[in-house]
Design a protein around this motif. Structure first.
Motif, mmCIF file in Angstrom:
data_model
loop_
_atom_site.group_PDB
_atom_site.id
_atom_site.type_symbol
_atom_site.label_atom_id
_atom_site.label_comp_id
_atom_site.label_asym_id
_atom_site.label_seq_id
_atom_site.Cartn_x
_atom_site.Cartn_y
_atom_site.Cartn_z
ATOM 1 N N GLU A 355 0.703 -1.058 0.131
ATOM 2 C CA GLU A 355 -0.048 -0.010 -0.011
ATOM 3 C C GLU A 355 1.080 1.139 0.030
ATOM 4 O O GLU A 355 0.422 2.184 -0.543
ATOM 5 C CB GLU A 355 -1.066 -0.122 1.246
ATOM 6 N N PHE A 358 2.084 1.950 -3.314
ATOM 7 C CA PHE A 358 1.059 2.500 -4.203
ATOM 8 C C PHE A 358 0.251 3.547 -3.507
ATOM 9 O O PHE A 358 -0.947 3.492 -3.460
ATOM 10 C CB PHE A 358 0.055 1.670 -4.817
ATOM 11 N N HIS A 360 -0.823 6.363 -4.188
ATOM 12 C CA HIS A 360 -1.724 7.400 -4.846
ATOM 13 C C HIS A 360 -3.095 6.343 -5.016
ATOM 14 O O HIS A 360 -4.126 6.670 -5.814
ATOM 15 C CB HIS A 360 -1.315 7.763 -6.481
ATOM 16 N N CYS A 361 -3.252 5.163 -4.792
ATOM 17 C CA CYS A 361 -4.338 4.284 -4.984
ATOM 18 C C CYS A 361 -5.105 4.090 -3.490
ATOM 19 O O CYS A 361 -5.174 2.903 -3.042
ATOM 20 C CB CYS A 361 -3.858 2.849 -5.342
ATOM 21 N N GLN A 362 -5.785 5.246 -3.072
ATOM 22 C CA GLN A 362 -6.362 5.040 -1.747
ATOM 23 C C GLN A 362 -7.533 4.570 -1.730
ATOM 24 O O GLN A 362 -7.995 4.081 -0.871
ATOM 25 C CB GLN A 362 -6.115 6.528 -1.172
ATOM 26 N N ILE A 364 -8.274 1.800 -2.988
ATOM 27 C CA ILE A 364 -8.433 0.209 -3.060
ATOM 28 C C ILE A 364 -8.384 -0.295 -1.597
ATOM 29 O O ILE A 364 -7.505 0.232 -0.700
ATOM 30 C CB ILE A 364 -7.343 -0.146 -3.806
ATOM 31 N N TYR A 396 -2.652 -4.373 -7.977
ATOM 32 C CA TYR A 396 -2.609 -3.096 -8.116
ATOM 33 C C TYR A 396 -2.071 -2.311 -9.296
ATOM 34 O O TYR A 396 -2.589 -1.513 -9.673
ATOM 35 C CB TYR A 396 -1.328 -2.375 -6.848
ATOM 36 N N ASP A 402 -5.900 2.010 -12.936
ATOM 37 C CA ASP A 402 -6.050 3.371 -13.076
ATOM 38 C C ASP A 402 -6.277 3.883 -11.530
ATOM 39 O O ASP A 402 -6.849 5.069 -11.495
ATOM 40 C CB ASP A 402 -7.466 3.714 -13.841
ATOM 41 N N CYS A 403 -6.076 2.871 -10.624
ATOM 42 C CA CYS A 403 -6.417 3.341 -9.309
ATOM 43 C C CYS A 403 -7.968 3.748 -8.894
ATOM 44 O O CYS A 403 -8.141 4.552 -7.819
ATOM 45 C CB CYS A 403 -5.464 4.459 -8.743
ATOM 46 N N SER A 404 -8.823 3.044 -9.605
ATOM 47 C CA SER A 404 -10.180 3.184 -9.604
ATOM 48 C C SER A 404 -10.420 2.610 -8.025
ATOM 49 O O SER A 404 -9.642 1.716 -7.617
ATOM 50 C CB SER A 404 -11.018 2.357 -10.517
#
Length: 474
Positions: A355, A358, A360-362, A364, A396, A402-404
């Motif tokens: 985590e 990544f 920028h992938c909050q 998820i 991830y 796209d960090c959706s």
């Protein structure tokens, strides 16, 4: 109460990777015995997909309650050292006749074991058990006529020539069979090998088909003898966790016909497996280092784009080039630690590290649950951690590229001595067959589950996400 079909389905699902069609066939065979009177204890066993043992999935007690068993045995294990015929037939597909076995209740019996096959191989075995007092000769289909005096003299003379003291100094097992396929001569190494294979009685006098370690039977050997008498037949086989080279020679004697030499190649095979394992580990290390350094390079690029100083921008770009040029090697675990580690704590730590990579992938969400504490030795815990890390990283990067918004779940449980870990995400799926050949990540996961955990792996992926399940013995 659960009926016998449901119990068979449960046990096959837990311990094997058999298809629904295969399990249905086993149920049909079991049902036929339910409607038939039998004189012996009848069993159906399947081969565990995660351990070198068989699992009893069906037991039909004999009519008039003459069973040798007092307690239920469905779900119990059949070990090679106790029931060599069962494991042998499951692995080779050859019927085993009259081999001695030691039951779960410590009774000596003789077993006749028949393979149950589908189009590709053995799926289960059907076992008939008789009390040890039954005559072993009833299990053999003897052909031919008794030896005449002259023939016996010839055989004894041949055996004496073979019975040189040097034969017992050989590191290989030597077995010599007569023209009917019965063992007439062996050396001490042969006794040792077959004891390791789980045979409980002296193998002297047993038929070739009861001693064959591959799928070649005596009739096939004799057929080859007729077509190519001077050409030896050599095969490679794995039995009881060991590897053997089997070489068959045809003996030009009146009564002695076939000689078999067993050469144990286990040490060589283990060295080869060790080399392959280390090679996969090195590839995995390079893969992880590459991904981490690319993350560092990406952060430096972001910093460079925000920097107003041309000189500082140049230094940052230079640093990016240096980072991407770094070559690193790492040493695999050199010592084994016996301490027990909680598997869930390690998975949570791995998830936390991923985590942070990544950040920028909050959107998820990662959920990790287990019904109980699962403690493993450090070696296997590290292996599971590497598998989990690979699965998380791939989700991830690819499922939520796209960090959706998305969700990843880990569930672990222990049942019947087996640890099952289920990983799921609801992101973009992929073509399992196509990706398996191209993805280093999936190759690592498959290799570690198969070679290090000795377990089984199932991957299902599609439009609703990906589900990965791996199971191994605790």
């Amino acid at each position: 109460m659960i009926d016998f079909k449901e119990r068979i389905e449960q046990l096959c699902s837990l311990h094997t990777g058999l298809s629904e069609v295969d399990v249905s066939r086993i149920c049909e065979i079991a049902e036929s015995f339910e409607n038939t009177e039998v004189q012996d204890d009848v069993f159906i066993d399947v081969l565990s997909s995660v351990a070198s043992e068989a699992i009893v999935v069906y037991h039909r007690r004999p009519s008039e309650d003459r069973s040798l068993y007092q307690l239920p045995v469905m779900g119990e294990r059949a070990l090679r050292e106790n029931e060599p015929g069962v494991l042998r037939t499951l692995e080779t597909g050859i019927m085993s006749q009259g081999l001695v076995a030691n039951t779960q209740e410590n009774h000596l019996v003789r077993q006749t074991v028949y393979p149950i096959k589908n189009q590709t191989g053995v799926i289960a075995v059907l076992i008939y058990e008789k009390d040890i007092s039954d005559n072993i000769q009833a299990h053999f289909n003897l052909t031919g006529t008794p030896y005449e005096d002259g023939e016996m003299s010839s055989m004894l003379a041949a055996m004496l020539r073979f019975k040189d003291p040097l034969i017992n100094q050989l590191e290989d097992a030597v077995l010599v069979f007569d023209k009917y396929g019965f063992l007439k001569l062996k050396n001490e190494q042969a006794d040792l090998y077959y004891r390791q294979l789980g045979y409980l009685e002296d193998i002297q006098g047993l038929h070739y088909d009861n001693l064959s370690l591959d799928q070649i039977m005596f009739s096939e050997v004799m057929q080859q003898h007729s077509s190519s008498p001077s050409c030896p037949l050599t095969t490679e086989v794995k039995a009881a966790g060991r590897y053997y080279q089997v070489k068959r020679l045809f003996i030009e004697e009146k009564d002695l016909c076939v000689g078999v030499i067993l050469h144990d190649t286990t040490e060589i095979k283990n060295k080869e497996a060790e080399i392959i394992s280390k090679s996969v580990a090195i590839r995995e290390i390079h893969h992880r280092v590459k991904n981490n350094l690319q993350t560092v390079a990406s952060l430096l690029r972001i910093q460079g784009r925000k920097c107003e100083s041309l000189e500082a921008k140049k230094y940052l770009n230079d640093s990016v080039s240096r980072v991407l040029a770094i070559a690193a090697t790492h040493e695999l675990l050199s010592t084994e630690i016996d301490a027990q580690v909680d598997l869930l704590d390690v998975i949570r730590l791995i998830a936390s590290n991923i985590e942070r990579c990544f950040v920028h992938c909050q959107a998820i969400d990662v959920d990790i649950t287990s019904e109980q504490s699962i403690c493993l030795d450090s070696d296997r815990t590290v292996t599971v951690a590497l598998i989990v890390s690979e699965l998380l990283h791939n989700s991830y990067e690819h499922a939520f590229g796209d960090c959706s918004e998305g969700k990843i779940t880990f569930k672990a449980r222990v049942e019947g001595g087996l640890v099952s870990v289920v990983f799921e995400d609801n992101g973009a799926g992929f073509d399992v067959e196509e990706t398996s050949h191209k993805s280093l990540g999936l190759s690592i996961v498959r290799s570690y589950v198969k070679d290090k955990l000795k377990g089984k792996l199932a991957i299902v992926s599609g439009g609703k996400g990906t589900k990965v399940t791996f199971t191994f013995k605790k």
